[in-house]
Design a protein around this motif. Structure first.
Motif, short mmCIF file in Angstrom:
data_model
loop_
_atom_site.label_atom_id
_atom_site.label_comp_id
_atom_site.label_asym_id
_atom_site.label_seq_id
_atom_site.Cartn_x
_atom_site.Cartn_y
_atom_site.Cartn_z
N ARG A 1 6.84 -6.56 -6.18
CA ARG A 1 7.20 -5.70 -7.31
C ARG A 1 5.97 -5.41 -8.17
NH1 ARG A 1 11.39 -8.10 -9.32
NH2 ARG A 1 13.01 -6.55 -8.92
N ALA A 2 5.17 -6.44 -8.44
CA ALA A 2 3.97 -6.25 -9.26
C ALA A 2 2.99 -5.30 -8.60
CB ALA A 2 3.31 -7.60 -9.52
N ALA A 3 3.04 -5.22 -7.26
CA ALA A 3 2.15 -4.33 -6.52
C ALA A 3 2.72 -2.91 -6.40
CB ALA A 3 1.89 -4.89 -5.13
N GLY A 4 3.92 -2.68 -6.95
CA GLY A 4 4.47 -1.34 -6.94
C GLY A 4 5.60 -1.09 -5.98
N CYS A 5 6.03 -2.12 -5.26
CA CYS A 5 7.16 -1.95 -4.35
C CYS A 5 8.48 -1.92 -5.11
CB CYS A 5 7.21 -3.10 -3.34
SG CYS A 5 5.91 -3.05 -2.09
N LEU B 1 0.82 -1.21 0.00
CA LEU B 1 0.00 0.00 0.00
C LEU B 1 0.85 1.26 0.00
CD1 LEU B 1 -2.82 -1.03 2.52
CD2 LEU B 1 -3.05 -0.70 0.04
N ASP B 2 1.98 1.21 0.71
CA ASP B 2 2.85 2.38 0.84
C ASP B 2 3.96 2.40 -0.21
OD1 ASP B 2 1.29 3.03 3.00
OD2 ASP B 2 2.75 2.42 4.52
N ARG B 3 3.97 1.42 -1.13
CA ARG B 3 4.99 1.32 -2.17
C ARG B 3 6.40 1.38 -1.55
NH1 ARG B 3 0.66 0.42 -4.29
NH2 ARG B 3 -0.03 1.16 -6.34
N GLN B 4 6.60 0.57 -0.54
CA GLN B 4 7.86 0.61 0.19
C GLN B 4 8.98 -0.13 -0.55
OE1 GLN B 4 6.89 -0.92 4.13
NE2 GLN B 4 6.43 1.14 4.86
#
Length: 268
Positions: free
Chosen positions: A137-141, A110-113
């Motif tokens: 990674r696919a979730a934006g991390c 959620l926080d793209r950590q």
């Protein structure tokens, strides 16, 4: 036609519980009682090999205190008279640990950590961490890329399938040492790069990161008490109890599917 294997369907909680018992990831695990007690005693006696990078001081100098925490957080027998033979990991505690880990992975997504993944048990847990990295990674991390040319413990610290490992003589090495993680974190600092927002690891890789004040979560076997003590003290955020090297590493696949689904990462 070849290609990537189709992801398995996440099991229900009850299905995973049964799977953990059948594959001996939990339940009646392969690690014998005498090995567990030997490691608890060595930790209590101050053998830093068993501290896994944590600084325990003299707070766990009584072997019975260590056993009490391991019974509570891992599910080994709490009977000090049980000295030999079968020991156990409570599968309900494994599931509870996976749920806590999933909550932290969800926050990271959620926080793209930025997340660093590492293992001292490449024979068992490498693909567990690789699949987690892929989903994050696919979730934006951001999956942290470690500095080049790092060495520790007479080996090289490499990244293989997004997971940091220790390599010696063209072999991925089983290690409890915190030194490889220290090399990564020092290397990042030397390059002026930030420390990871989250470390997902095991053994000394997790302990070292936690001791340095980073958010760290990981997996731990019933003969590796330090991470459970770290969780009890609040240094380590999550220690998931399991046998960290079962007969077939594919046995972990349903567990990973459950974990990623619980974290909201299965779609990723």
């Amino acid at each position: 036609m070849g290609g990537m294997p189709k992801p398995i369907e996440p099991p229900s909680r009850a299905e995973l519980l049964d799977h953990l018992l059948r594959t001996r990831i939990a339940g009646q695990v392969a690690t014998p009682r005498e090995n567990n007690l030997s490691h608890y005693r060595k930790l209590a006696n101050g053998d830093r090999h068993y501290w896994l990078g944590l600084e325990l001081g003299d707070r766990w100098a009584d072997e019975q205190d260590v056993l009490a925490v391991m019974a509570e957080r891992c599910g080994v027998s709490d009977d000090p008279a049980h000295r030999h033979g079968q020991d156990t990991i409570d599968p309900e505690l494994t599931l509870a640990g996976l749920d806590r880990l999933a909550a932290r992975l969800r926050k990271a997504a959620l926080d793209r950590q930025s997340v660093l993944l590492a293992t001292g048990h490449p024979g068992g847990l490498l693909d567990v961490h690789r699949a987690t990295a892929q989903a994050l990674r696919a979730a934006g991390c951001e999956i942290v890329v470690i500095p080049a040319g790092l060495t520790a413990d007479e080996g090289s610290v490499w990244q293989f399938a997004d997971v940091a490992v220790l390599e010696r003589g063209a072999t991925l090495w089983h290690t409890h040492s915190p030194a490889p993680m220290a090399a990564i974190l020092n290397g990042l600092a030397a390059e002026g790069r930030p420390q990871p927002d989250l470390v997902v690891a095991d053994h000394g890789w997790a302990g070292c990161a936690a001791q340095r004040g980073l958010d760290a979560v990981g997996y731990a076997d019933c003969n590796d008490p330090a991470l459970f003590l770290g969780e009890a003290e609040g240094t380590l955020q999550v220690a998931v109890p399991l046998d960290d090297h079962v007969r077939d590493p594919r046995f972990y696949d349903p567990m990973v599917a459950y974990l990623l689904a619980a974290a909201g990462l299965a779609e990723a």
